[in-house]
Design an enzyme around this catalytic site. Sequence first.
Site, PDB file in Angstrom:
ATOM      1  N   HIS A 170       0.863  -1.181   0.000  1.00 49.66           N
ATOM      2  CA  HIS A 170       0.000   0.000   0.000  1.00 49.66           C
ATOM      3  C   HIS A 170       0.898   1.229   0.000  1.00 49.66           C
ATOM      4  CE1 HIS A 170      -3.968   1.958   1.369  1.00 49.66           C
ATOM      5  NE2 HIS A 170      -3.113   2.945   1.121  1.00 49.66           N
ATOM      6  N   HIS A 179       1.594   5.211  -1.576  1.00 48.58           N
ATOM      7  CA  HIS A 179       1.200   6.397  -2.335  1.00 48.58           C
ATOM      8  C   HIS A 179       2.459   6.963  -2.976  1.00 48.58           C
ATOM      9  CE1 HIS A 179      -2.925   6.461  -0.824  1.00 48.58           C
ATOM     10  NE2 HIS A 179      -2.396   5.992   0.301  1.00 48.58           N
ATOM     11  N   LYS A 185      -9.022   0.013  -6.113  1.00 47.78           N
ATOM     12  CA  LYS A 185      -9.062   0.578  -4.762  1.00 47.78           C
ATOM     13  C   LYS A 185     -10.354   1.368  -4.580  1.00 47.78           C
ATOM     14  CE  LYS A 185      -7.556   2.104  -0.755  1.00 47.78           C
ATOM     15  NZ  LYS A 185      -6.505   3.059  -0.491  1.00 47.78           N
ATOM     16  N   HIS A 217     -10.498   1.009   1.386  1.00 50.24           N
ATOM     17  CA  HIS A 217     -10.227   1.948   2.469  1.00 50.24           C
ATOM     18  C   HIS A 217     -11.428   1.787   3.397  1.00 50.24           C
ATOM     19  CE1 HIS A 217      -8.587   5.829   4.183  1.00 50.24           C
ATOM     20  NE2 HIS A 217      -9.729   5.650   4.823  1.00 50.24           N
ATOM     21  N   HIS A 254      -4.910  -0.899   5.656  1.00 50.07           N
ATOM     22  CA  HIS A 254      -4.430  -0.204   6.861  1.00 50.07           C
ATOM     23  C   HIS A 254      -5.364  -0.332   8.077  1.00 50.07           C
ATOM     24  CE1 HIS A 254      -7.007   2.707   4.897  1.00 50.07           C
ATOM     25  NE2 HIS A 254      -6.065   3.148   4.097  1.00 50.07           N
ATOM     26  N   ASP A 272       1.130   2.480   3.578  1.00 42.33           N
ATOM     27  CA  ASP A 272       0.293   3.667   3.389  1.00 42.33           C
ATOM     28  C   ASP A 272       1.147   4.930   3.474  1.00 42.33           C
ATOM     29  OD1 ASP A 272      -1.932   5.209   2.923  1.00 42.33           O
ATOM     30  OD2 ASP A 272      -2.690   5.102   4.979  1.00 42.33           O
TER      31      ASP A 272
HETATM   32  O1  LIG Z   1      -5.831   6.569   2.882  1.00 39.15           O
HETATM   33  C1  LIG Z   1      -5.035   7.451   3.026  1.00 39.15           C
HETATM   34  C2  LIG Z   1      -4.601   8.272   1.891  1.00 39.15           C
HETATM   35  C3  LIG Z   1      -3.305   8.882   2.155  1.00 39.15           C
HETATM   36  C4  LIG Z   1      -2.951   9.933   1.140  1.00 39.15           C
HETATM   37  O2  LIG Z   1      -2.540  11.044   1.544  1.00 39.15           O
HETATM   38  O3  LIG Z   1      -3.064   9.672  -0.046  1.00 39.15           O
HETATM   39  N1  LIG Z   1      -3.175   9.376   3.465  1.00 39.15           N
HETATM   40  C5  LIG Z   1      -3.728   8.716   4.495  1.00 39.15           C
HETATM   41  O4  LIG Z   1      -3.474   9.009   5.644  1.00 39.15           O
HETATM   42  N2  LIG Z   1      -4.604   7.723   4.250  1.00 39.15           N
END
Ligand SMILES: O=C1C[C@@H](C(=O)O)NC(=O)N1
Length: 604
Positions: free
Chosen positions: A14, A16, A97, A134, A174, A244
């Site tokens: 997971h 980003h 997702k 999520h 998460h 995450d």
């Molecule tokens: O699900 C998420 C998305 C992520 C983000 O900033 O993309 N930030 C988070 O804290 N949780």
Amino acid sequence: MQTTITLPAACDFHLHARQGVLMEMVAPRIAEGGVSLCYVMPNLKPPITSTEQALEYKAQLERLAPNVTFLMSLYLCPELTPEEIRKAKKHGIVGVKSYPRGVTTNSESGIESYAIYYPVFKAMEEVGLILNLHGELPSDADQDICVMNAEEKFLVHLKQLHNDFPKLKIVLEHATTKAAVDTVKDLGDTIGCTITIHHLQLIVDDWAGQCHNFCKPVAKFPHDRQALRDVVLEEHPRFFLGTDSAPHPAYLKECAHSCAGVFTTPLAIPYLATVLDSFGAINCLRKFACENGKKFYGVSEEGKYREITLVKETLLVPHSYSFDESVEERKGTFPSHYIKKKKTLMACPEQLPLELILAVFTFIPARDLCRYLSLSKALRYEIRKIIVERIQREFKTGNNYLLVTIEPLDTYSSGPTHIFDLMLCDVDILSLNTRFKINDKAFDNSSPIKHDKTFDNSSPIKHAKIIGRKLQGTERWETILHNSHISIGSTWLSIFDPSQTIRNVSLHVFSPFDLKHETTYVSKGSLTFKINLEPESIKWWNSNIDDYSTIVVSNMIREFDDFQSLIVMSLVEEVIVNAGVLLTAIEEKWQDDVECVVIEDPED
Ligand SMILES: O=C1C[C@@H](C(=O)O)NC(=O)N1
């Protein structure tokens, strides 16, 4: 005590990875953090909703991090059709997702009900795409839903989806609660669950009031954290690492409405090992971070397998990671103290007759000057960084700016500093109705400056030619100080010790877009010293200002070849008043072209 661990590079199910300049910062750091395979989240702007987009995104990531295997996902939204699912599968996309609308970063196009997606889920079940959830309900006070129970209240949907699509592989992302852990365990083999590193460490107390620990879902109660730890200790095969990791620019993180996300990528596996070690789970590292996820997903690394070795020793965690925030898209919300904005000329800076933007920032009110001055150099450094961030927030083009800060250097004044700023503004000082005076006499320490409380409009300004300018046809800027000393007859000095003569001149020149470029030259009465921004590297040396009869500003700014704008900032309220006079004059003279931004002291 085990001090060295060798294991396969880990998998982050997971991640980003972001886009644009932020992605350029993140991608090379994935391997640095000990990860060789990651599952990439699609919540970009715009979200990744088609196979083409996902493949293009994957190619970008691979260019930046060729040693990493990227597994791609699509964003669940109404445009996603069963046909697109089949196409995605054919092209190696791994999952879809689902973000409930509005619960986290870029979830504005998230879902409001699962019912309409049943044909899509059906197709996913058939072709074997994974559904990543999520698992939070949007907060709703009327329904008694808030961040603390949003995950638990979501679990009925997980159960329902599993019930309706028993062969669909679903990952609850998460997890933060005991309820979630128990639910995933109870459900069958098709239900997996990622756990972040930070949720193994944090509880609610750690994010309340601490923006850097704020993420969604938020960390919960100690007993919830214990349940996460227990399931890792148990080496349950359906629980695995998904960091995450979600970086945000500092100005979006360190602000009133902090964005959710904890950035762990560059240190992911050292951080995980440290946390696991703290609760006796270091031996579970391999299963949790290298094996379980791959088995659940049924993926391998296509020749990109490598090993990593962790060594237990002290590591200094960087305070931040830099990237070019200037080109990041700004959120529409400017601070409420943004009081005046005429015209956005940043988009067409060439229209500025003097290539000038004057922005005046107050950061600490003058009455609190002593507070600022009593701060440690390290803290002042931080403050400067914050100012830089503010500037980056306001001005987003890729232009270079010449940034001049006006800072007091001792308890008494920073009097003449703004004279330098005026010089650098390349404006005809004489035409501005300011109260600045420039004396051509040698500075006489014994003659205290006048502290007249009146606004001295009539003071003739001599030696206006000391104005700095970008030399015609060159990229050099030059300011020549004709053996003059600078004095100023301004009222505000009297708020300090009136018996003090002006003793310091400070000029700080640096680019807000590259902290490394910072060079600060300070002439202080008969003392001249130079400061690099890093507090450790502050150097002082004595020198008589007379030796500096010529100050070649190009020396200071030689690294910046192209200034479109000048930003003048001050920490001193009274300087702002003076600068306000300048602003007014500039506005009057070039009212159609110049955007003057005055940001009031937020504390007022
Ligand atoms: O699900 C998420 C998305 C992520 C983000 O900033 O993309 N930030 C988070 O804290 N949780």
